[in-house]
Structure formats: C-alpha cells, structure tokens
Design a protein around this motif. Structure first.
Motif, PDB file in Angstrom:
ATOM      1  N   UNK A 196      37.949  27.311  59.104  1.00 29.83           N
ATOM      2  CA  UNK A 196      39.389  27.382  58.845  1.00 29.83           C
ATOM      3  C   UNK A 196      39.726  26.791  57.479  1.00 29.83           C
ATOM      4  N   UNK A 197      39.024  25.723  57.117  1.00 31.78           N
ATOM      5  CA  UNK A 197      39.253  25.141  55.791  1.00 31.78           C
ATOM      6  C   UNK A 197      38.947  26.167  54.703  1.00 31.78           C
ATOM      7  N   UNK A 198      37.808  26.834  54.825  1.00 31.19           N
ATOM      8  CA  UNK A 198      37.449  27.833  53.822  1.00 31.19           C
ATOM      9  C   UNK A 198      38.431  29.008  53.820  1.00 31.19           C
ATOM     10  N   UNK A 199      38.890  29.380  54.997  1.00 39.47           N
ATOM     11  CA  UNK A 199      39.864  30.474  55.069  1.00 39.47           C
ATOM     12  C   UNK A 199      41.146  30.102  54.327  1.00 39.47           C
ATOM     13  N   UNK A 200      41.634  28.870  54.522  1.00 32.31           N
ATOM     14  CA  UNK A 200      42.839  28.417  53.820  1.00 32.31           C
ATOM     15  C   UNK A 200      42.586  28.257  52.322  1.00 32.31           C
ATOM     16  N   UNK A 201      41.409  27.762  51.984  1.00 31.70           N
ATOM     17  CA  UNK A 201      41.063  27.585  50.572  1.00 31.70           C
ATOM     18  C   UNK A 201      41.069  28.922  49.844  1.00 31.70           C
ATOM     19  N   UNK A 202      40.385  29.908  50.404  1.00 31.56           N
ATOM     20  CA  UNK A 202      40.305  31.221  49.754  1.00 31.56           C
ATOM     21  C   UNK A 202      41.669  31.904  49.759  1.00 31.56           C
ATOM     22  N   UNK A 203      42.428  31.714  50.835  1.00 29.57           N
ATOM     23  CA  UNK A 203      43.776  32.272  50.878  1.00 29.57           C
ATOM     24  C   UNK A 203      44.625  31.714  49.739  1.00 29.57           C
ATOM     25  N   UNK A 204      44.445  30.437  49.443  1.00 28.05           N
ATOM     26  CA  UNK A 204      45.178  29.812  48.346  1.00 28.05           C
ATOM     27  C   UNK A 204      44.650  30.295  47.000  1.00 28.05           C
ATOM     28  N   UNK A 205      43.344  30.402  46.880  1.00 26.87           N
ATOM     29  CA  UNK A 205      42.761  30.920  45.638  1.00 26.87           C
ATOM     30  C   UNK A 205      43.150  32.380  45.401  1.00 26.87           C
ATOM     31  N   UNK A 206      43.455  33.093  46.480  1.00 24.18           N
ATOM     32  CA  UNK A 206      43.857  34.497  46.352  1.00 24.18           C
ATOM     33  C   UNK A 206      45.146  34.650  45.546  1.00 24.18           C
ATOM     34  N   UNK A 207      45.939  33.584  45.463  1.00 20.26           N
ATOM     35  CA  UNK A 207      47.144  33.643  44.638  1.00 20.26           C
ATOM     36  C   UNK A 207      46.760  33.974  43.208  1.00 20.26           C
ATOM     37  N   UNK A 208      45.698  33.334  42.720  1.00 13.24           N
ATOM     38  CA  UNK A 208      45.207  33.629  41.376  1.00 13.24           C
ATOM     39  C   UNK A 208      44.781  35.081  41.275  1.00 13.24           C
ATOM     40  N   UNK A 209      44.090  35.563  42.299  1.00 16.35           N
ATOM     41  CA  UNK A 209      43.625  36.952  42.300  1.00 16.35           C
ATOM     42  C   UNK A 209      44.797  37.924  42.233  1.00 16.35           C
ATOM     43  N   UNK A 210      45.840  37.657  43.028  1.00 15.62           N
ATOM     44  CA  UNK A 210      46.994  38.564  43.063  1.00 15.62           C
ATOM     45  C   UNK A 210      47.784  38.530  41.763  1.00 15.62           C
TER      46      UNK A 210
END
Length: 517
Positions: A402-416
C-alpha cells in the motif's frame, strides 16, 4: 600500465529522468593518464556487461578501477570484480568513490579477495600513487597511500586534491557522449565549479564526506573547461551552486566575455537563491534554464526533521523568485515510510497546485549520514540495491504494498503534468530541435515512467535473494559527534572558500543556528 576505469549501471531513478556523464571516473582517468598510463573508460550506464567482458578479455588490462558513488551499485561491482579476477588473476583491482568511502571494509569483505583495496576520499589526490604502490614489490607499499583500505589495514587519512584547478576530466575517453542528458538538455555534459557543502543536513553525506569543507575552482579554470565542452547542455554538479556570490558572478562574467552559449541546469538551496538573487538573475541571461531545489518538506515539522534550516516561507519565496526569472524548477519532497494515505493525499494536492516539477523520494538513512546513526527505527532490509531513495528500507505505517501504491500514485502527478503527450505538446520546439540533431534521449524517457515506477515491481525487489547483506547501523544515538562521520578530516573555517558574511549566513542556517525569517 593498461588501466580500465569503470562506472557501474544506472539506478532506478536515472532510467527515466537523467543519465549523467560519469564525471568522477573521468577525472580519475585523467590523473592516471597524466601519470603516464594507458587508460580506457567504460560506462555501464550506456554499455552492457557483455561489452565489459569483451573489453576485459581482448585488452587484458593490468588494473581495473571501479567507481562506487552509489550504495545500490555495490553488489554489481562486487560481482564484476569476482568475474574479472577469474579472467585476470594477476590484475590489480580496486574501487573508490563516495559510497565506497563509507563502507570500505564491507566492500572488501564481500569481494572475498577479488578487490585488492578501496581508495577513500578524493581519489584524484592519491590514485596515481596507488597504482605506483600496486606495482611495488613491497606488499606494504599500499598502506603508505592516503585513503587506502586493504584487508591488512588502512593507510593514512585521505588527502584533498591540492588544487581543483588542476583537474580536467578525460571527456574524450567516453565512447558514447551523446547518451547523456537531464530533462530536455539532450545531450548534456557535466561540470564542477566547487566541491563540498558547509551545511549539515541530517539525511545528507556530502558534508560528512568532505569534512564540511567548501572549495572552488577559479573562474579562469572553470571557463577554460566550459569552453572545451561541445554539448549544448551543461549540468553544474556542485552540491549547492553559487554559495559564494562573488565566485558565481566572476565565472558568469568570464562566460559572457568568452561568448559561451549553453543551457544550464544546477542545484541550490532556497535561501542561497534568495541571498544571491543577482547571481542567478545574471546566469539566467547566460542560459540558466533549470534549477533543482531540495525543498524536502512542505511543513515546518518536516523541515525540522531533515534539518534544512530553511523556513517554509523562504522556500515558497524562493519558488516565486525562480518563477519570476522564467526558470523551470524541479523540487524534491522526502516521503517518510510512516506516512499514511491522508499525508500522501495532502502532498498530491499540493503537487497539482504548483507549476514546478515535483520528485518524491523516500527517506533513506545512508552510511555516512547522521540519520544512519540517529534513526531509531530498525532497517527492514540490508539489501544494498534497495538503498536508492525509491524503496522503503524502514518500517512503513501502511502495508508495504500500500505504501508503494500511494508513493507511485503521488509520483504519477509528475507523469501527468510533465511527461507523455502533454510534454510533447509543451516542449514541441525543444524536442524538434533535439531530434534534428539526432538526440532522442528526452523523447524516449517521456513514456518510460510506468515501466519503471511500478508498485508490483518495487515490492518484488524486496523478495530478491541478498548475496551481500550490508552491515547494520551502529547502536542508536540521539546525538552524534559529526567528526566521527567525516571521511576527510575537518579543517574548520580555513577549509571553506567563503567570505565572513557568507560564513555567518551558513552558521545561522545550520544546526544550532536560528533560521532567518
């Protein structure tokens, strides 16, 4: 002697956003060549292991030197050294670099005799002496070299390079120079105007490596080297750019006189940016396009934790000033493993509200940092490969997946915001110009995010067998004497090339001082 200098493979983050010229091993190669040796350089960021072994088998070097600036590369280098020892039983094999300096004895232990020694500290100061000692018939000759660590003991303390002006990287030895980039600066070279950092952030080992020293290259030497660089993009690798305003301005004025036109990327602190506005304003006219600011936290509590000694208001003021100059800013935020979903959501919203590029890294205690000693939480892994600021090595408040899921979800902001088709639309002219010169590094990385930043892959990395477990941290200490962490012995005020006013500014903004309001 024939010497092969080797830089190891890319880490997780560098597979997407940047691939930097291996400046450290280039300067080592230059010093060895100056001493009369025949030197070749191989960068495994752009070449593979098969190419490395072909080089070993065909050329059969007398010496193999590995750069170990990153902890996560230790298993790779140890394996390469063991395989090289089987092919070249009489070769002298050694490693050096930032991370190797803090864990020298462990590297030697893992190598089971494949690595003859580790050279701690600034390698350029002693590498020629090291190779000369290796050829000596006296087996104790190595232990007379400053910074050397062998299985039989250690030599004198590491020595500083006598004069940074004497260092000129052997850039001509790199075989594929067009492969280096950072963001849209493609291709991009790297250059060093200063070494060291006078601050003392708890998560950083730059200041402990150099004993809180700060030294500079002269404007003349800096511009002479800059003029020799062919690439249109240049990354200024200084830990904190333009701490000393007069130095930054003098280099800039010499650049202007020479008519050098480049695009620049640099790293600095928010308070340095605000203190030396005229310097950064001037460098904007010279081609400064991108700036990295280690904001680290968006609340005062986080800033205190990482001992940035920069107030939240000053960080936001610095962002506003950079925007006013038209400089694109990349920000780093440190995610702590104890973050919950709500905390990630707050950070995501903030990232979406600002125009800057935001990178999220994971709080990682490294050998050589104060947090390595003062962090009270026990490590959940001793796998060097996970110490890359993209994996959690401390206990997570949420289940790890879950930590990694939230981390990548947050990093996805940069991607978007900054990658994919949106970036192509925003950077169309720049990308077209790069493509017209045959440069595709930036374009290719725009769609790499999802293949690299993946919660399932990050979780799977924890299940890999660990052949070389790192030594655990020492017993937890609430307070640590920084001198016990230094690689280069501290020389106090005389080791910092800054004026009295800047020294006072640094002291005010480091531990024990009161941050400016």
């Amino acid at each position: 002697m024939k010497i092969l200098a080797v830089h190891p493979s890319s880490l997780m983050y560098t597979k997407v956003f940047l691939r930097l010229e291996p400046l450290g091993i280039e300067t080592i190669a230059a010093e060895l060549r100056r001493a009369g040796h025949e030197v070749r350089l191989m960068d495994l960021q752009v070449e593979d292991h098969a190419a490395y072994f072909r080089e070993i088998d065909a050329w059969r070097p007398d010496v193999v030197a590995y750069s170990l600036n990153y902890l996560a590369n230790i298993p790779e280098v140890v394996d390469l050294a063991k395989a090289t020892r089987e092919r070249l039983p009489n070769a002298f094999i050694f490693a050096g670099g930032h991370s190797a300096s803090f864990v020298a004895e462990d590297v030697l232990m893992h190598s089971d005799g494949a690595i003859d020694c580790v050279l701690k500290g600034e390698g350029e100061a002693a590498v020629a002496k090291l190779v000369e000692a290796a050829a000596d018939s006296d087996p104790t000759a190595l232990l007379a070299v400053p910074g050397v660590v062998t299985s039989d003991g250690a030599g004198p303390a590491p020595a500083f390079v006598h004069d940074l002006n004497d260092l000129t990287p052997a850039r001509d030895l790199l075989r594929r120079r067009r492969k280096y980039f950072i963001g849209v600066l493609d291709p991009c070279a790297s250059i060093e105007f200063s070494r060291g950092c006078p601050w003392d952030c708890s998560f950083c080992s730059a200041w402990t490596f150099y004993g809180r020293s700060y030294r500079v290259k002269s404007p003349e030497a800096s511009v002479r080297e800059l003029a020799s660089i062919r690439e249109p993009g240049v990354f200024i690798v200084d830990d904190v750019a333009f701490i000393q305003a007069e130095h930054g301005m003098a280099i800039g004025e010499a650049v202007a006189r020479q008519g050098i036109r480049k695009q620049y990327y640099l790293e600095t602190r928010g308070d340095v940016l605000l203190r030396n506005k005229d310097v950064f304003r001037f460098w904007k006219t010279l081609g400064l396009q991108y700036m990295f600011l280690g904001v680290e936290a968006i609340d005062e509590e986080g800033l205190r934790t990482y001992r940035k000694r920069v107030s939240l208001s000053k960080n936001f003021e610095a962002l506003e000033f950079a925007r006013s100059l038209g400089i694109m800013v990349a920000i780093n935020i440190i995610a702590d493993p104890n973050w919950d979903r709500e905390r990630f959501e707050v950070v995501r919203k903030w990232c979406l509200e600002i125009p800057e590029i935001v990178n999220i890294s994971v709080n990682t205690p490294y050998p050589g940092t104060e947090s390595w000693v003062t962090e009270s939480r026990r490590l959940t892994t001793r796998d060097y490969r996970l110490f890359d600021i993209q994996h959690a090595v401390l206990p997570t408040a949420m289940p790890l997946h879950d930590f990694y899921a939230e981390l990548v979800k947050t990093q996805q902001v940069l991607n978007r915001k900054h990658l994919g088709w949106k970036a192509v639309w925003a950077l169309g002219g720049i990308l077209a110009n790069n493509l017209s010169r045959g440069q595709t590094n930036t374009l290719k990385m725009l769609w790499k995010f999802n293949s690299v930043f993946n919660p399932e892959l990050q979780l799977a990395d924890h299940a890999r067998p660990v052949a070389y477990p790192m030594a655990p941290p020492p017993t937890h200490q609430a307070v640590v004497d920084p001198h016990t962490l230094y690689i280069h012995p501290a020389k106090g005020r005389r080791s910092r090339s800054i004026d009295a006013a800047t020294e006072a500014f640094v002291e005010q903004t480091r531990i024990g001082g009161k941050p400016p309001t």
